[in-house]
Design an enzyme around this catalytic site. Structure first.
Site, PDB file in Angstrom:
ATOM      1  N   VAL A  45     -28.494  31.228  84.969  1.00 43.19           N
ATOM      2  CA  VAL A  45     -27.628  32.392  84.791  1.00 43.19           C
ATOM      3  C   VAL A  45     -28.308  33.481  83.959  1.00 43.19           C
ATOM      4  CG1 VAL A  45     -25.402  31.244  85.116  1.00 43.19           C
ATOM      5  CG2 VAL A  45     -26.488  31.176  82.880  1.00 43.19           C
ATOM      6  N   GLY A  96     -31.191  35.719  72.963  1.00 47.57           N
ATOM      7  CA  GLY A  96     -30.082  35.405  73.866  1.00 47.57           C
ATOM      8  C   GLY A  96     -28.698  35.671  73.309  1.00 47.57           C
ATOM      9  N   LYS A 128     -23.950  24.126  79.899  1.00 45.90           N
ATOM     10  CA  LYS A 128     -24.310  23.746  81.273  1.00 45.90           C
ATOM     11  C   LYS A 128     -23.968  22.294  81.536  1.00 45.90           C
ATOM     12  CE  LYS A 128     -28.186  26.423  82.865  1.00 45.90           C
ATOM     13  NZ  LYS A 128     -29.568  26.447  83.311  1.00 45.90           N
ATOM     14  N   ASP A 180     -26.786  31.537  73.165  1.00 43.07           N
ATOM     15  CA  ASP A 180     -26.204  31.934  74.448  1.00 43.07           C
ATOM     16  C   ASP A 180     -25.782  30.744  75.292  1.00 43.07           C
ATOM     17  OD1 ASP A 180     -28.847  31.130  74.833  1.00 43.07           O
ATOM     18  OD2 ASP A 180     -29.485  32.939  75.878  1.00 43.07           O
ATOM     19  N   ASP A 204     -28.390  23.955  77.280  1.00 40.17           N
ATOM     20  CA  ASP A 204     -28.872  23.341  78.526  1.00 40.17           C
ATOM     21  C   ASP A 204     -29.234  21.899  78.205  1.00 40.17           C
ATOM     22  OD1 ASP A 204     -30.030  22.714  80.919  1.00 40.17           O
ATOM     23  OD2 ASP A 204     -31.383  24.413  81.006  1.00 40.17           O
TER      24      ASP A 204
HETATM   25  P1  IMP Z   1     -32.082  23.982  75.879  1.00 37.59           P
HETATM   26  O1  IMP Z   1     -33.033  23.847  74.737  1.00 37.59           O
HETATM   27  O2  IMP Z   1     -32.573  23.239  77.103  1.00 37.59           O
HETATM   28  O3  IMP Z   1     -30.655  23.608  75.531  1.00 37.59           O
HETATM   29  O4  IMP Z   1     -32.124  25.495  76.331  1.00 37.59           O
HETATM   30  C1  IMP Z   1     -31.445  26.481  75.658  1.00 37.59           C
HETATM   31  C2  IMP Z   1     -32.166  27.799  75.750  1.00 37.59           C
HETATM   32  O5  IMP Z   1     -32.793  27.939  77.021  1.00 37.59           O
HETATM   33  C3  IMP Z   1     -31.187  28.932  75.638  1.00 37.59           C
HETATM   34  O6  IMP Z   1     -31.175  29.448  74.333  1.00 37.59           O
HETATM   35  C4  IMP Z   1     -31.714  29.949  76.630  1.00 37.59           C
HETATM   36  O7  IMP Z   1     -32.592  30.830  75.977  1.00 37.59           O
HETATM   37  C5  IMP Z   1     -32.518  29.180  77.632  1.00 37.59           C
HETATM   38  N1  IMP Z   1     -31.776  28.916  78.880  1.00 37.59           N
HETATM   39  C6  IMP Z   1     -31.335  27.725  79.335  1.00 37.59           C
HETATM   40  N2  IMP Z   1     -30.698  27.864  80.511  1.00 37.59           N
HETATM   41  C7  IMP Z   1     -30.728  29.180  80.804  1.00 37.59           C
HETATM   42  C8  IMP Z   1     -30.198  29.969  81.906  1.00 37.59           C
HETATM   43  O8  IMP Z   1     -29.556  29.489  82.853  1.00 37.59           O
HETATM   44  N3  IMP Z   1     -30.436  31.311  81.833  1.00 37.59           N
HETATM   45  C9  IMP Z   1     -31.108  31.905  80.819  1.00 37.59           C
HETATM   46  N4  IMP Z   1     -31.609  31.206  79.767  1.00 37.59           N
HETATM   47  C10 IMP Z   1     -31.420  29.866  79.771  1.00 37.59           C
HETATM   48 MG    MG Z   2     -32.453  31.557  74.039  1.00 32.39          MG
END
Ligand code: IMP
Ligand code: MG
Length: 171
Positions: free
Chosen positions: A150, A40, A128, A97, A100
């Site tokens: 996104v 990403g 986010k 990137d 979330d």
């Molecule tokens: P987290 O562990 O929930 O914070 O997710 C982070 C990872 O999920 C990022 O490194 C992205 O690879 C993926 N991700 C989360 N949301 C999106 C999105 O809206 N689009 C694309 N990849 C996402």
């Molecule tokens: Mg990622």
């Protein structure tokens, strides 16, 4: 399905250059290791490090980790590669990137600290607006976005759309 633009490549470039200034103010003349989260952060990371001063004190490495299957987080983060550089006593700047739930950055930060890093700071392009479960907030972020899925500028939907020069959301 259509992709609607959220940020143009010009808006991204302007924000990346501001982030570059803030990050170089923080590290000053200290050596530090930048770690790109693959895949990403490839475009964001590439642009961000080139917005930092040309310095022999910047070391560059990358790490592959994933938690997403079919655009849904599994909540379990797997590190799928090895670093080339040592972590011991290093100041690390981890670049991803998007933040979330925060599970990915939190797990990888722990992985790096367990490996002996002195400090881990994080920079994401997108933050986010979802309840972050209080896990992690990035030290630097580019844009705060609503809870949309996104793509583009490194962000994918099942490995598609990473190559887009803008960031868009899927309708
Ligand atoms: P987290 O562990 O929930 O914070 O997710 C982070 C990872 O999920 C990022 O490194 C992205 O690879 C993926 N991700 C989360 N949301 C999106 C999105 O809206 N689009 C694309 N990849 C996402
Ligand atoms: Mg990622």
């Amino acid at each position: 399905m259509k992709i609607r633009q959220l940020y143009s490549s010009e808006e991204i470039a302007a924000r990346v250059s501001t982030l570059g200034r803030q990050i170089s103010e923080y590290y000053q003349d200290r050596p530090f290791t930048v770690i790109f989260m693959l895949n990403g952060a490839i475009f964001f990371g590439a642009d961000l490090v080139r917005a930092l001063p040309c310095s022999a004190r910047l070391f560059l490495d990358s790490l592959a980790a994933s938690s997403y299957v079919n655009d849904q987080s599994t909540g379990v983060v797997k590190v799928r590669s090895k670093l080339k550089l040592p972590l011991q006593d290093r100041e690390i700047l981890l670049i991803d990137d998007i933040l979330d739930s925060g599970v990915s950055l939190q797990s990888v930060t722990k992985y790096l600290m367990d490996g002996g890093a002195k400090e881990v700071r994080t920079c994401v392009l997108l933050d986010k607006e979802v309840p972050h479960t209080g896990l992690t907030a990035a030290d630097w972020y580019g844009f705060r976005i609503p809870d949309l899925y996104v793509v583009g500028y490194g962000l994918d939907s099942e490995e598609r759309y990473r190559h887009l020069s803008f960031i868009g959301y899927m309708e």
